[in-house]
Design a protein around this motif. Structure first.
Motif, PDB file in Angstrom:
ATOM      1  N   SER A 555       0.807  -1.221   0.000  1.00 46.37           N
ATOM      2  CA  SER A 555       0.000   0.000   0.000  1.00 46.37           C
ATOM      3  C   SER A 555       0.840   1.272   0.000  1.00 46.37           C
ATOM      4  O   SER A 555       0.300   2.369  -0.124  1.00 46.37           O
ATOM      5  CB  SER A 555      -0.903   0.004   1.246  1.00 46.37           C
ATOM      6  OG  SER A 555      -0.106  -0.037   2.427  1.00 46.37           O
ATOM      7  N   ASP A 556       2.168   1.142   0.164  1.00 41.35           N
ATOM      8  CA  ASP A 556       3.014   2.328   0.280  1.00 41.35           C
ATOM      9  C   ASP A 556       3.756   2.647  -1.016  1.00 41.35           C
ATOM     10  O   ASP A 556       4.726   3.408  -1.009  1.00 41.35           O
ATOM     11  CB  ASP A 556       4.026   2.159   1.414  1.00 41.35           C
ATOM     12  CG  ASP A 556       4.879   0.915   1.243  1.00 41.35           C
ATOM     13  OD1 ASP A 556       4.521   0.056   0.415  1.00 41.35           O
ATOM     14  OD2 ASP A 556       5.909   0.803   1.943  1.00 41.35           O
ATOM     15  N   VAL A 557       3.333   2.050  -2.135  1.00 39.83           N
ATOM     16  CA  VAL A 557       4.004   2.321  -3.406  1.00 39.83           C
ATOM     17  C   VAL A 557       2.978   2.758  -4.452  1.00 39.83           C
ATOM     18  O   VAL A 557       3.149   2.509  -5.642  1.00 39.83           O
ATOM     19  CB  VAL A 557       4.788   1.085  -3.900  1.00 39.83           C
ATOM     20  CG1 VAL A 557       6.007   0.842  -3.036  1.00 39.83           C
ATOM     21  CG2 VAL A 557       3.892  -0.148  -3.961  1.00 39.83           C
ATOM     22  N   LEU A 558       1.920   3.392  -4.016  1.00 42.24           N
ATOM     23  CA  LEU A 558       0.856   3.771  -4.942  1.00 42.24           C
ATOM     24  C   LEU A 558       1.347   4.755  -5.993  1.00 42.24           C
ATOM     25  O   LEU A 558       1.018   4.646  -7.177  1.00 42.24           O
ATOM     26  CB  LEU A 558      -0.316   4.365  -4.160  1.00 42.24           C
ATOM     27  CG  LEU A 558      -0.999   3.393  -3.178  1.00 42.24           C
ATOM     28  CD1 LEU A 558      -2.020   4.135  -2.326  1.00 42.24           C
ATOM     29  CD2 LEU A 558      -1.675   2.260  -3.944  1.00 42.24           C
ATOM     30  N   GLU A 559       2.141   5.727  -5.564  1.00 45.38           N
ATOM     31  CA  GLU A 559       2.648   6.713  -6.514  1.00 45.38           C
ATOM     32  C   GLU A 559       3.579   6.039  -7.519  1.00 45.38           C
ATOM     33  O   GLU A 559       3.566   6.368  -8.707  1.00 45.38           O
ATOM     34  CB  GLU A 559       3.386   7.827  -5.764  1.00 45.38           C
ATOM     35  CG  GLU A 559       3.707   9.037  -6.620  1.00 45.38           C
ATOM     36  CD  GLU A 559       2.444   9.781  -7.042  1.00 45.38           C
ATOM     37  OE1 GLU A 559       2.402  10.260  -8.189  1.00 45.38           O
ATOM     38  OE2 GLU A 559       1.494   9.853  -6.221  1.00 45.38           O
ATOM     39  N   LEU A 560       4.377   5.095  -7.048  1.00 43.37           N
ATOM     40  CA  LEU A 560       5.276   4.367  -7.952  1.00 43.37           C
ATOM     41  C   LEU A 560       4.480   3.567  -8.977  1.00 43.37           C
ATOM     42  O   LEU A 560       4.826   3.545 -10.167  1.00 43.37           O
ATOM     43  CB  LEU A 560       6.193   3.454  -7.136  1.00 43.37           C
ATOM     44  CG  LEU A 560       7.110   2.540  -7.943  1.00 43.37           C
ATOM     45  CD1 LEU A 560       8.073   3.360  -8.801  1.00 43.37           C
ATOM     46  CD2 LEU A 560       7.882   1.593  -7.017  1.00 43.37           C
ATOM     47  N   ARG A 561       3.427   2.906  -8.524  1.00 41.33           N
ATOM     48  CA  ARG A 561       2.584   2.142  -9.466  1.00 41.33           C
ATOM     49  C   ARG A 561       2.082   3.056 -10.578  1.00 41.33           C
ATOM     50  O   ARG A 561       2.141   2.715 -11.764  1.00 41.33           O
ATOM     51  CB  ARG A 561       1.398   1.529  -8.726  1.00 41.33           C
ATOM     52  CG  ARG A 561       1.700   0.323  -7.864  1.00 41.33           C
ATOM     53  CD  ARG A 561       0.413  -0.217  -7.251  1.00 41.33           C
ATOM     54  NE  ARG A 561      -0.531  -0.620  -8.299  1.00 41.33           N
ATOM     55  CZ  ARG A 561      -1.834  -0.774  -8.097  1.00 41.33           C
ATOM     56  NH1 ARG A 561      -2.359  -0.528  -6.893  1.00 41.33           N
ATOM     57  NH2 ARG A 561      -2.621  -1.152  -9.085  1.00 41.33           N
ATOM     58  N   GLU A 562       1.581   4.205 -10.182  1.00 34.04           N
ATOM     59  CA  GLU A 562       1.035   5.122 -11.175  1.00 34.04           C
ATOM     60  C   GLU A 562       2.110   5.585 -12.157  1.00 34.04           C
ATOM     61  O   GLU A 562       1.870   5.679 -13.365  1.00 34.04           O
ATOM     62  CB  GLU A 562       0.405   6.328 -10.464  1.00 34.04           C
ATOM     63  CG  GLU A 562      -0.302   7.274 -11.420  1.00 34.04           C
ATOM     64  CD  GLU A 562      -1.002   8.416 -10.693  1.00 34.04           C
ATOM     65  OE1 GLU A 562      -1.413   9.370 -11.369  1.00 34.04           O
ATOM     66  OE2 GLU A 562      -1.120   8.345  -9.435  1.00 34.04           O
ATOM     67  N   GLN A 563       3.318   5.859 -11.649  1.00 36.46           N
ATOM     68  CA  GLN A 563       4.396   6.310 -12.527  1.00 36.46           C
ATOM     69  C   GLN A 563       4.767   5.230 -13.538  1.00 36.46           C
ATOM     70  O   GLN A 563       4.928   5.504 -14.735  1.00 36.46           O
ATOM     71  CB  GLN A 563       5.622   6.680 -11.693  1.00 36.46           C
ATOM     72  CG  GLN A 563       5.460   7.941 -10.861  1.00 36.46           C
ATOM     73  CD  GLN A 563       6.712   8.255 -10.081  1.00 36.46           C
ATOM     74  OE1 GLN A 563       7.821   8.217 -10.609  1.00 36.46           O
ATOM     75  NE2 GLN A 563       6.552   8.548  -8.810  1.00 36.46           N
TER      76      GLN A 563
END
Length: 796
Positions: A555-563
């Motif tokens: 749950s702490d890599v949401l921004e990375l997933r989007e990138q």
């Protein structure tokens, strides 16, 4: 011996080294090696040595030459021996001789190895009678070199002669201090008694200290007498042992005193330097570097280093003064100068060092190490051959390899030198010692596949330094990163893999390995994320779907997933849906293996289907990242395409749109998406499951509104749910829907909540906090938290 004397004196003399070393009394040797026959009175010195002896005599007699060089000339003549060498010296020691030259000859006799010639004994005694204090010490030291009883007895007699001149007696007493015979001590003890003249006593105390190595008794005659009473009966062996011990202690004390004196001098010089204006400091440093004292030169280098630390200029004159120290007699000074010149990246010094390495005159390992470090920073071709030889030296191979790496990278190695370096490295790396990083890098520059297999094996070494060196070598090469990525869980290799992947990673397996071995340190996590984003532009776009599936568990890599997904979407459809092929060979590592046909490789999709999958994944990431409006844009983009959706994609699309619309506060759009989902042609049990999941999303939102005391919103939302499902509500949902309706009615009867405002009537309630404490946008966005609790995640 004469040859090095000539070099020391700086005199160019030809043709003397072949025959001057003959023993006194031997026949002269011709150039062809045969013995010369002729004059029966011929001496051991040939005509060529005669000319060299005249040269030494001329140096001895020249008052403009420094005293040290004149003494060396006298020593050369004394060591040569023979009539031609000694007679001129004896003439100088006569009554008509020059006192200054006599003094220099006495100085040479005082340091001459072995016993001096007997012919000089009488002239030295005569010098005692006419020498002043400035000469007396050297004459006494010369007499002290005659280790025979006759000389000692003569000196004792002269020292104890109360009728003799005081100066004469003092010289004899001082000479006795250079003899280590125990019998001399008794005479000196008598000469320091109060009944003796003060100059005699003073000389006696000096001689006692010189003879015994004891300084602490000074001019205390009673202490000397007490010491003599205790030790005069010692056997010869114990006597010598005591004297040796005294002198060892004395030398230690003298060294300590000298050290303290030098320390005080150094501190004074430091304070003087600091007191000067900035513009004058380089000039004084140049003078200090030329000082004969090592301590002064070391201080100058300390101050130059401080200038570097303080970012102060080190001009060409000061650099040249540092470079002059590469010729110093002290290896420690040469090493320090080389280190400073390395830090300065001095081009002129690099040329000098390269020539010194090429000539092979330097042999001190520490200095050579500093030289090679300069060459590694400023490579020069003349130093290459010497460095190739030093690859075999265990103490210098690492620095030699580092220079050769730099030389190879700048094109300084010939093909033959490259072959030599490779061959010597292979021999070097077969030894038991672990390989160092520069040697591995050099092998990586020139090695073949077999060498690379060895480097790959070192990735698993038990030695941390070896693992790191092998990993760095692999990362710097153009080899596929898959072998390196297989060690991504190793904390030593992990940062190297991350850096290499960011720079040139283009393989799906590397991307997967990095995701599976996420670092723990916050700073390392940032580098890890940057590497993943950089790789997203190079790996096949299908691999991003696999990566996203792995990242979705966190749950702490949401921004990375989007990138990552955004990069893949741009590659899959740069100009719309019909873009370039996702796996573009022009953006991939040509040496990286193609894993797409392997069992666990990412599934291959046509471009349109791939884009749909990427958009669905990004929309999901945006919902979880509290960006429902952007998620809705992704869902609308999917709706606008001509790409037909599979039944599963259709389900994910409408369920996601429902969740995003609720989170964005767009209630009507949420119900429209839900209606479309319910109206789709679902087979059998799957239809019931979809309906149940859809209604569950709304019920979860209603429950949170109710718990936030937003009773009217809850009632309105429950009413819309009834209207949407009508009489076909699933039996599993009915109890929960009824319960929420009853609770909402009860809450309304109890009175309106004080925190309800008209503006919030149509918006759902966030999971925590009263509605009145949120801005409309915040309220809408924060509802996304509910997505973590819905069964939709499991379905996807």
């Amino acid at each position: 011996m004469l040859c090095w004397r000539v070099v020391l004196l700086g005199v160019g003399v030809l043709g003397i080294c072949g025959s001057v070393n003959a023993e006194p009394g031997s026949a002269p040797t011709a150039v062809d090696g045969t013995s010369e026959q002729g004059d029966p009175d011929a001496t051991s010195v040939s005509p060529e040595p005669d000319r060299s002896l005249e040269l030494f005599l001329s140096v001895l007699r020249e008052p403009q030459i420094e005293t040290l060089q004149r003494r060396e000339a006298a020593l050369a003549l004394l060591e040569t021996g023979g009539v031609h060498a000694l007679e001129p010296l004896l003439d100088e020691m006569g009554p008509r001789g020059d006192p200054a030259i006599q003094h220099i000859i006495a100085m040479a006799l005082a340091v001459l190895p072995g016993n001096p010639p007997e012919e000089f004994l009488s002239p030295l005694f005569e010098m005692l009678e006419r020498s002043d204090d400035s000469v007396l010490a050297d004459v006494a030291a010369a007499l002290g070199r005659y280790k025979n009883r006759k000389t000692v007895r003569q000196l004792v007699a002269m020292a104890e002669d109360n009728q003799a001149e005081i100066m004469h007696r003092r010289g004899a007493i001082l000479a006795l201090g250079h003899h280590r015979e125990r019998s001399v001590v008794g005479s000196l003890i008598r000469l320091v008694q109060p009944d003796q003249a003060p100059p005699v006593r003073e000389a006696g105390f000096i001689a006692l200290a010189n003879l015994t190595g004891i300084d602490e008794y000074g001019s205390d005659a009673r202490r000397w007498e007490f010491w003599w009473t205790r030790n005069k009966e010692l056997t010869g062996e114990y006597w010598l042992s005591m004297i040796i011990e005294n002198f060892a202690r004395h030398n230690t004390q003298m060294r300590a005193q000298t050290r303290r004196t030098l320390d005080r001098l150094t501190e004074t010089q430091r304070q003087l330097y600091r007191s000067l204006p900035q513009a004058e400091r380089p000039k004084i440093l140049i003078g200090m570097l030329a000082d004969p004292l090592d301590s002064t030169r070391n201080l100058a280098m300390d101050l130059v280093l401080q200038r570097l630390i303080d970012a102060q200029p080190v001009g060409p004159e000061l650099r040249a003064a540092l470079a002059d120290q590469l010729e110093s007699d002290s290896s420690a000074i040469r090493q320090r100068a080389a280190r400073l010149l390395h830090d300065l990246a001095d081009e002129a010094a690099a040329e000098t060092v390269a020539q010194r390495l090429a000539k092979g005159g330097e042999h001190d390992p520490a200095v050579l190490r500093a030289y090679l470090q300069i060459m590694a920073r400023l490579p020069r071709q003349p130093a290459v051959d010497r460095s190739l030889a030093l690859l075999a030296d265990p103490d210098l191979s690492e620095q030699a390899a580092a220079f050769l790496v730099a030389a190879a990278d700048t094109g300084l190695l010939s093909p033959d030198q490259t072959r030599q370096a490779t061959a010597r490295l292979r021999v070097r790396l077969r030894e038991d010692r672990p390989p160092d990083a520069p040697s591995l890098r050099l092998l990586g520059r020139f090695g073949d596949d077999e060498d690379w297999r060895r480097i790959e094996a070192w990735l698993g070494s038990k030695d941390l330094a070896v693992r790191q060196a092998a990993a760095e070598t692999w990362a710097e090469s153009d080899r596929p990163l898959t072998a390196l990525a297989s060690h991504a869980g190793d904390p030593v290799i992990q940062p190297i893999v991350i850096a290499a992947a960011r720079r040139r990673g283009a393989d799906s397996a590397v991307l997967t390995a990095l995701i599976e071995h996420r670092p723990e340190d916050d700073q390392a996590i940032e580098a890890w994320q940057r590497a993943l984003v950089a790789m997203a532009s190079r790996v096949p776009a299908e691999a991003i779907l696999t990566a996203d599936a792995l990242l979705r568990e966190r749950s702490d890599v949401l921004e990375l997933r989007e990138q990552l997904l955004s990069v893949a979407i741009d590659r899959a459809a740069p100009n719309g849906v019909n873009g370039t092929t996702p796996h573009d060979p022009k953006t991939s590592d040509p040496k990286a293996p193609d894993h797409r046909d392997e069992p666990d490789a990412p599934r291959r999709l046509d471009n349109g289907a791939l884009l749909i999958e990427l958009l669905l994944a990004r929309a999901d990431a945006r919902i979880h990242n509290a960006k429902p409006t952007l998620a809705i844009a992704d869902y609308e983009r999917i709706s606008s395409t001509e790409q037909p959706l599979t039944q599963e994609q259709h389900r994910r699309h409408h369920l996601g749109l429902t969740r995003a619309s609720l989170a964005a506060g767009q209630i009507d759009q949420a119900f429209s998406a839900a209606q479309l989902l319910r109206q789709a042609d679902w087979p059998g049990e799957q239809r019931d499951e979809v309906v149940e999941m859809t209604i569950g999303i709304f019920l979860d939102t209603a429950q949170r509104n109710l718990e936030a005391d937003q009773h009217e919103q809850t009632t309105g939302l429950l009413k819309k749910i009834r209207e949407m499902v009508g009489e076909t509500i699933p039996t599993e949902i009915e109890p929960r829907l009824s319960e929420l309706e009853q609770r909402a009615q009860a809450a309304l009867k109890a009175g309106p909540a004080t925190d309800i405002t008209p503006d919030s009537a149509s918006a759902p309630t966030p999971l925590s906090g009263p509605a009145s404490s949120m801005t409309p946008d915040h309220t809408a966005e924060s509802v996304v938290v509910e997505a973590n609790a819905t069964p939709v995640d499991e379905a996807q």
